[in-house]
Design a protein around this motif. Structure first.
Motif, short mmCIF file in Angstrom:
data_model
loop_
_atom_site.label_atom_id
_atom_site.label_comp_id
_atom_site.label_asym_id
_atom_site.label_seq_id
_atom_site.Cartn_x
_atom_site.Cartn_y
_atom_site.Cartn_z
N LYS A 133 31.09 -80.14 -2.39
CA LYS A 133 30.16 -79.01 -2.53
C LYS A 133 29.47 -78.72 -1.20
N ILE A 134 29.03 -79.78 -0.54
CA ILE A 134 28.35 -79.61 0.75
C ILE A 134 29.31 -79.02 1.79
N ILE A 172 23.29 -75.34 -3.74
CA ILE A 172 24.14 -76.04 -4.70
C ILE A 172 23.31 -76.62 -5.86
N SER A 220 22.46 -87.05 -8.14
CA SER A 220 23.69 -87.00 -8.94
C SER A 220 24.85 -87.70 -8.27
N SER A 221 24.70 -88.10 -6.99
CA SER A 221 25.74 -88.88 -6.32
C SER A 221 25.79 -90.32 -6.84
N ALA A 255 25.39 -86.49 1.27
CA ALA A 255 25.56 -86.65 -0.18
C ALA A 255 24.58 -87.63 -0.84
N PHE A 306 21.21 -86.64 -2.81
CA PHE A 306 21.17 -86.03 -4.13
C PHE A 306 21.41 -87.09 -5.20
N ARG A 356 32.43 -85.37 -5.37
CA ARG A 356 32.22 -83.97 -5.76
C ARG A 356 31.07 -83.35 -4.97
N ASN A 357 30.00 -84.12 -4.77
CA ASN A 357 28.89 -83.61 -3.97
C ASN A 357 29.28 -83.41 -2.51
N TYR A 397 20.22 -78.27 -5.88
CA TYR A 397 19.55 -79.56 -5.74
C TYR A 397 18.22 -79.42 -4.99
N THR A 410 21.42 -80.72 5.49
CA THR A 410 21.35 -81.05 4.06
C THR A 410 20.31 -80.20 3.35
N LYS A 442 20.09 -84.73 -11.73
CA LYS A 442 20.17 -84.18 -10.38
C LYS A 442 18.82 -83.69 -9.86
#
Length: 494
Positions: free
Chosen positions: A277-278, A351, A315-316, A310, A313, A273-274, A353, A344, A325
């Motif tokens: 998003k990126i 997003i 949350s990964s 990714a 972050f 998901r991350n 972060y 990044t 996060k």
């Protein structure tokens, strides 16, 4: 001469002066944002002159300055100027793209190519300016010592880790009992690693020990499949074999998670998901500008930077950070990887972060000299972690570039040059004793120490180090690798 004409001529001369000043400036004199603001201001002036029906010469001078600024902006950022679209952190310098990187000073630095015409190696002070990072000065080294309560690692003391992004912010948080985590990685392009590959892992282990924090290590086997003429199976096998060498550095299994992209991407919805998003927040034009991709590159290359981003972050890794996060990430890496993380850092706030912080290292030179990095594909350019003591001795004696003179007599009289001598460079990385290293430097520079004697000192330093690593690697079983590479909670409380 009318008053209006006087004013017009004054404006014209001012415009000419601004244009002359601009042409005289070096490209690095202004930051991308400063240049963007100058462009916006100059555009307003051109429109105002046209509205006021100023003299043609005055308008032409203003337009010429505007065009010059646009050229400078594209050279600096790799992007065309667009009103209302200020530059991002990904637009720090033209050197983001390999096509133009280092064109002015003979240095080429990007994630896939590092070369220089200077026998001393890359000019790192210039690289700091070009990449827009900050120098690790003595004040920061002293602060790391104060906050950690430990003597700074030799890589910090000797400027091997020389540049950073937001390290003071990391230390500010740590002093307020806000912890952080470490992220580094390895691109597994061969089964055997060389000593240069150990540099980020040696330093990362020290950071993990002194700050008592968790670590994630990304093995980009997917990247190597996309860039190299290798099978997918070989890339994954190399990742597992490289993991054994990394584990042999002494990382704590209870605080370290090592993962292969080919495995983890499919096993972690949060990680993927991350990545998505990126990907949504980086355009094709941006990755072309940053990485130099062309229309003939496969789409896997174009999308890969999001995968390397990714792990920045927390949350990964929901199994480690329980879905949080807001945990700060610190990335120790060689500075050629910085383009990934400039991208990044630009995406992160968009997003939701934190931007990752970075510590950049210099490059480990090939035996043949500092003009290139060591290569896993050239056995004689490197000291491999699989080399025997005899192979180490032969490689150093036969291939290590010398800063000494042609004859013993000349060397005794004029001394050697440690700045270009590979044996001395290697000792700078691996010899712990600062006083002994300084004595070696003085003796070599004065001619008291000969090239053969300097190489002997290096051989005596490398042989036990490599032998010890090989013994530690033998203790790494398939079960040990499985433990490190299984997604799981780590023994740490946030």
């Amino acid at each position: 001469m009318s008053c209006k004409l006087c004013v017009t001529n004054i404006r014209y001369l001012a415009g000419v002066k601004r244009m002359t000043d601009c042409q005289g400036d070096s490209e690095g004199a202004k930051s991308p944002m400063e240049l963007y603001e100058s462009l916006a201001s100059q555009g307003d002036e051109v429109r105002a002159l046209k509205t006021a029906k100023a003299e043609k010469a005055e308008i032409d001078a203003a337009v010429q300055l505007l065009l010059k600024l646009k050229v400078d902006y594209k050279q600096l950022t790799g992007q065309d100027y667009k009103a209302g679209s200020p530059p991002s952190e990904t637009s720090v310098a033209p050197e983001n793209g390999p096509a133009t990187d280092g064109a002015n000073d003979g240095d080429t630095v990007d994630p896939w190519n590092v070369s220089t015409n200077n026998a001393k190696g890359v000019d790192y002070d210039k690289l700091i300016v070009r990449f827009g990072s900050s120098k690790i000065d003595q004040d920061l080294v002293d602060r790391i010592e104060k906050v950690s309560g430990q003597k700074p690692h030799r890589f910090l003391r000797r400027g091997i880790f020389f540049s950073h992004r937001d390290m003071h912010q990391v230390l500010d948080g740590y002093e307020k009992h806000k912890s952080f985590y470490l992220y580094t990685g390895r691109g597994p392009s061969s089964e055997a690693m060389h000593v240069g590959h150990l540099i980020p892992f040696i330093f990362t282990k020290w950071l993990q020990d002194v700050f008592d924090i968790p670590l994630v290590i990304q093995l980009t086997d997917d990247e190597k499949y996309l860039w190299k003429d290798l099978s997918l199976e070989d890339c994954h096998r190399f990742a597992v074999e490289n993991a054994k060498d990394i584990i042999a550095c002494g990382f704590d299994v209870n605080k370290t998670f090592i993962f292969s992209d080919l495995d983890y991407m499919g096993a972690s919805p949060a990680f993927y998901r991350n990545v998505v998003k990126i990907q949504k927040h980086v355009t094709f034009n941006q990755v072309k500008g940053i990485f130099g991709f062309t229309d003939s590159d496969c789409i896997g290359k174009i999308s890969f930077p999001a995968i390397q981003a990714a792990p920045s972050f927390s949350s990964s890794f929901p199994q480690i950070f329980k879905g949080r996060k807001d945990i700060q990430c610190l990335i120790p890496c060689a500075i050629d990887q910085d383009p990934y993380f400039r991208m990044t850092r630009d995406v992160a706030p968009r997003i939701g972060y934190h931007k990752p912080a970075l510590l950049h290292s210099t490059f480990f030179p090939a035996l043949q000299g500092a003009q290139t990095k060591m290569s896993a594909s050239d056995a004689n350019s490197s000291i491999f972690l699989t080399d025997t003591p005899k192979q180490i001795k032969n490689k150093v004696n036969k291939h290590a570039f010398s800063g000494g003179k042609d004859t013993v007599e000349e060397h005794r009289k004029y001394g050697g040059n440690p700045d270009v001598d590979v044996a001395f460079m290697y000792l700078t990385f691996f010899l712990e004793d600062d006083e002994q290293l300084e004595k070696i430097k003085q003796d070599y520079t004065s001619g008291a120490l000969l090239t053969g004697e300097l190489k002997k000192l290096l051989i005596e330093t490398l042989q036990p180090m490599i032998t010890q690593h090989q013994e530690q690697r033998k203790q790494v079983t398939e079960e040990t690798v499985k433990q490190f590479m299984t997604p799981r909670p780590l023994h740490f409380n946030f």
